[in-house]
Design a protein around this motif. Structure first.
Motif, PDB file in Angstrom:
ATOM      1  N   LEU A 192      10.246   4.073  -2.925  1.00  0.00           N
ATOM      2  CA  LEU A 192      10.088   4.169  -4.382  1.00  0.00           C
ATOM      3  C   LEU A 192      10.928   5.315  -4.943  1.00  0.00           C
ATOM      4  CD1 LEU A 192       6.304   3.538  -5.183  1.00  0.00           C
ATOM      5  CD2 LEU A 192       8.266   2.428  -6.274  1.00  0.00           C
ATOM      6  N   GLN A 193      10.899   6.443  -4.247  1.00  0.00           N
ATOM      7  CA  GLN A 193      11.683   7.588  -4.705  1.00  0.00           C
ATOM      8  C   GLN A 193      13.177   7.280  -4.673  1.00  0.00           C
ATOM      9  OE1 GLN A 193      10.921  10.562  -5.930  1.00  0.00           O
ATOM     10  NE2 GLN A 193       8.700  10.559  -5.699  1.00  0.00           N
ATOM     11  N   THR A 194      13.596   6.540  -3.673  1.00  0.00           N
ATOM     12  CA  THR A 194      15.021   6.249  -3.499  1.00  0.00           C
ATOM     13  C   THR A 194      15.514   5.167  -4.451  1.00  0.00           C
ATOM     14  OG1 THR A 194      14.866   6.846  -1.157  1.00  0.00           O
ATOM     15  CG2 THR A 194      16.778   5.538  -1.831  1.00  0.00           C
ATOM     16  N   HIS A 195      14.731   4.109  -4.591  1.00  0.00           N
ATOM     17  CA  HIS A 195      15.205   2.928  -5.317  1.00  0.00           C
ATOM     18  C   HIS A 195      14.527   2.720  -6.672  1.00  0.00           C
ATOM     19  CE1 HIS A 195      17.299   1.733  -1.658  1.00  0.00           C
ATOM     20  NE2 HIS A 195      16.178   1.939  -0.983  1.00  0.00           N
ATOM     21  N   GLY A 196      13.439   3.477  -6.931  1.00  0.00           N
ATOM     22  CA  GLY A 196      12.689   3.224  -8.150  1.00  0.00           C
ATOM     23  C   GLY A 196      11.858   1.952  -8.012  1.00  0.00           C
ATOM     24  N   PRO A 197      10.972   1.672  -8.969  1.00  0.00           N
ATOM     25  CA  PRO A 197      10.114   0.489  -8.883  1.00  0.00           C
ATOM     26  C   PRO A 197      10.866  -0.800  -9.178  1.00  0.00           C
ATOM     27  CG  PRO A 197       9.680   1.673 -10.918  1.00  0.00           C
ATOM     28  CD  PRO A 197      10.648   2.521 -10.135  1.00  0.00           C
ATOM     29  N   CYS A 198      10.356  -1.897  -8.623  1.00  0.00           N
ATOM     30  CA  CYS A 198      10.888  -3.219  -8.928  1.00  0.00           C
ATOM     31  C   CYS A 198       9.893  -3.957  -9.818  1.00  0.00           C
ATOM     32  CB  CYS A 198      11.154  -4.008  -7.637  1.00  0.00           C
ATOM     33  SG  CYS A 198       9.654  -4.504  -6.750  1.00  0.00           S
ATOM     34  N   PRO A 236       1.714   6.771  -8.654  1.00  0.00           N
ATOM     35  CA  PRO A 236       3.038   7.020  -8.091  1.00  0.00           C
ATOM     36  C   PRO A 236       4.135   6.228  -8.769  1.00  0.00           C
ATOM     37  CG  PRO A 236       1.424   6.739  -6.337  1.00  0.00           C
ATOM     38  CD  PRO A 236       0.737   6.343  -7.619  1.00  0.00           C
ATOM     39  N   VAL A 237       3.834   5.013  -9.227  1.00  0.00           N
ATOM     40  CA  VAL A 237       4.829   4.193  -9.909  1.00  0.00           C
ATOM     41  C   VAL A 237       4.995   4.677 -11.348  1.00  0.00           C
ATOM     42  CG1 VAL A 237       5.541   1.840 -10.503  1.00  0.00           C
ATOM     43  CG2 VAL A 237       4.124   2.242  -8.470  1.00  0.00           C
ATOM     44  N   TYR A 245       0.843  -1.198   0.000  1.00  0.00           N
ATOM     45  CA  TYR A 245       0.000   0.000   0.000  1.00  0.00           C
ATOM     46  C   TYR A 245       0.884   1.256   0.000  1.00  0.00           C
ATOM     47  CZ  TYR A 245      -4.272  -2.655   0.650  1.00  0.00           C
ATOM     48  OH  TYR A 245      -5.332  -3.504   0.452  1.00  0.00           O
ATOM     49  N   PRO A 246       0.335   2.377  -0.476  1.00  0.00           N
ATOM     50  CA  PRO A 246       1.154   3.592  -0.642  1.00  0.00           C
ATOM     51  C   PRO A 246       1.360   4.357   0.656  1.00  0.00           C
ATOM     52  CG  PRO A 246      -1.072   3.985  -1.449  1.00  0.00           C
ATOM     53  CD  PRO A 246      -1.006   2.522  -1.094  1.00  0.00           C
ATOM     54  N   THR A 247       2.029   3.747   1.605  1.00  0.00           N
ATOM     55  CA  THR A 247       2.374   4.444   2.843  1.00  0.00           C
ATOM     56  C   THR A 247       3.519   5.418   2.573  1.00  0.00           C
ATOM     57  OG1 THR A 247       4.012   2.777   3.457  1.00  0.00           O
ATOM     58  CG2 THR A 247       1.737   2.400   4.184  1.00  0.00           C
ATOM     59  N   ALA A 248       3.766   6.288   3.534  1.00  0.00           N
ATOM     60  CA  ALA A 248       4.865   7.246   3.389  1.00  0.00           C
ATOM     61  C   ALA A 248       6.194   6.517   3.220  1.00  0.00           C
ATOM     62  CB  ALA A 248       4.901   8.174   4.599  1.00  0.00           C
ATOM     63  N   ALA A 249       6.399   5.444   3.993  1.00  0.00           N
ATOM     64  CA  ALA A 249       7.648   4.697   3.894  1.00  0.00           C
ATOM     65  C   ALA A 249       7.802   4.035   2.531  1.00  0.00           C
ATOM     66  CB  ALA A 249       7.706   3.642   5.001  1.00  0.00           C
ATOM     67  N   HIS A 250       6.705   3.523   1.994  1.00  0.00           N
ATOM     68  CA  HIS A 250       6.760   2.874   0.683  1.00  0.00           C
ATOM     69  C   HIS A 250       7.060   3.908  -0.408  1.00  0.00           C
ATOM     70  CE1 HIS A 250       4.648   0.017  -2.417  1.00  0.00           C
ATOM     71  NE2 HIS A 250       5.927   0.174  -2.648  1.00  0.00           N
ATOM     72  N   LEU A 251       6.406   5.048  -0.339  1.00  0.00           N
ATOM     73  CA  LEU A 251       6.636   6.087  -1.345  1.00  0.00           C
ATOM     74  C   LEU A 251       8.065   6.610  -1.279  1.00  0.00           C
ATOM     75  CD1 LEU A 251       3.263   8.037  -1.045  1.00  0.00           C
ATOM     76  CD2 LEU A 251       3.960   6.482  -2.878  1.00  0.00           C
TER      77      LEU A 251
END
Length: 204
Positions: free
Chosen positions: A182-188, A197-198, A173-179
């Motif tokens: 995503l910003q740091t590592h990009g999508p997998c 967001p992705v 789910y799009p929690t702050a930690a997940h977002l």
């Protein structure tokens, strides 16, 4: 958190009626999962409820009991790639149809949690959408528990493959930690590229 008890006992139906529910429409990663369950009125299960109103511990205890006592049950998925190809609603319907057809027997009726019945289910046998059905009918509640526990297990497995995203904590789910991850590592490869967001990161 204590389990929230239903205000009214859930309805147990006689005859082979399949309850159908899904888990994972909103996350940014992982599959959407659906389950179909035909309960046995002769083998009652205490404590069934909408999976969202149960603690993880209670869901995990109920899931094997449902699988043991149900007349028939099945769990099916639609992958992140399929979600991107046909959209999340159609992928949810696809997972639901896969679950019902995997039951091994055709129910007399299908009760689907929500406000829409997949056309692919309606052609199999009579089907009805029930808003908040997972808090009304025992068979839908059982399906919601199987779908939720199955998907959570999948996301915990994905967490071991991609630990930087914290999938085991937020289940995609799009929690702050997940977002932030995503910003740091990009999508997998497990991320849904069509979700906002992705998709924004994929275009960078």
């Amino acid at each position: 958190m204590a389990d929230k008890l239903a205000k009214v006992p859930l309805v147990w139906l006689t005859g082979p009626v399949a309850g159908v529910d899904e888990a994972g429409r909103g996350p940014l990663a992982g599959p959407v999962v659906a389950a179909a369950v035909i309960l046995d009125p002769a083998r009652p299960i205490t404590g069934l409820n909408d999976s969202k109103k149960l603690s993880e511990k209670r869901r995990d205890a109920l899931a094997p009991e449902i699988r043991e006592k149900a007349l028939a049950w099945a769990v099916a998925e639609a992958s992140a790639e399929e979600i991107d190809q046909i959209n999340i609603l159609q992928a949810t319907f696809l997972a639901m149809t896969r679950a019902v057809t995997a039951l091994g027997q055709l129910p007399e009726k299908i009760l689907v949690d929500g406000n829409k019945v997949p056309r692919s289910l309606a052609v199999l046998c009579p089907a009805e959408a029930v808003v908040k059905g997972d808090g009304t009918y025992a068979c839908i509640a059982a399906a919601s528990i199987l779908a939720k526990t199955h998907r959570d297990a999948l996301m915990k497995a994905l967490d071991r493959d991609y630990p930087v995203y914290g999938f085991a904590q937020h289940m995609g789910y799009p929690t702050a930690a997940h977002l932030e991850a995503l910003q740091t590592h990009g999508p997998c490869t497990a991320h849904r590229r069509s979700f906002g967001p992705v998709a924004q990161l994929s275009l960078l």
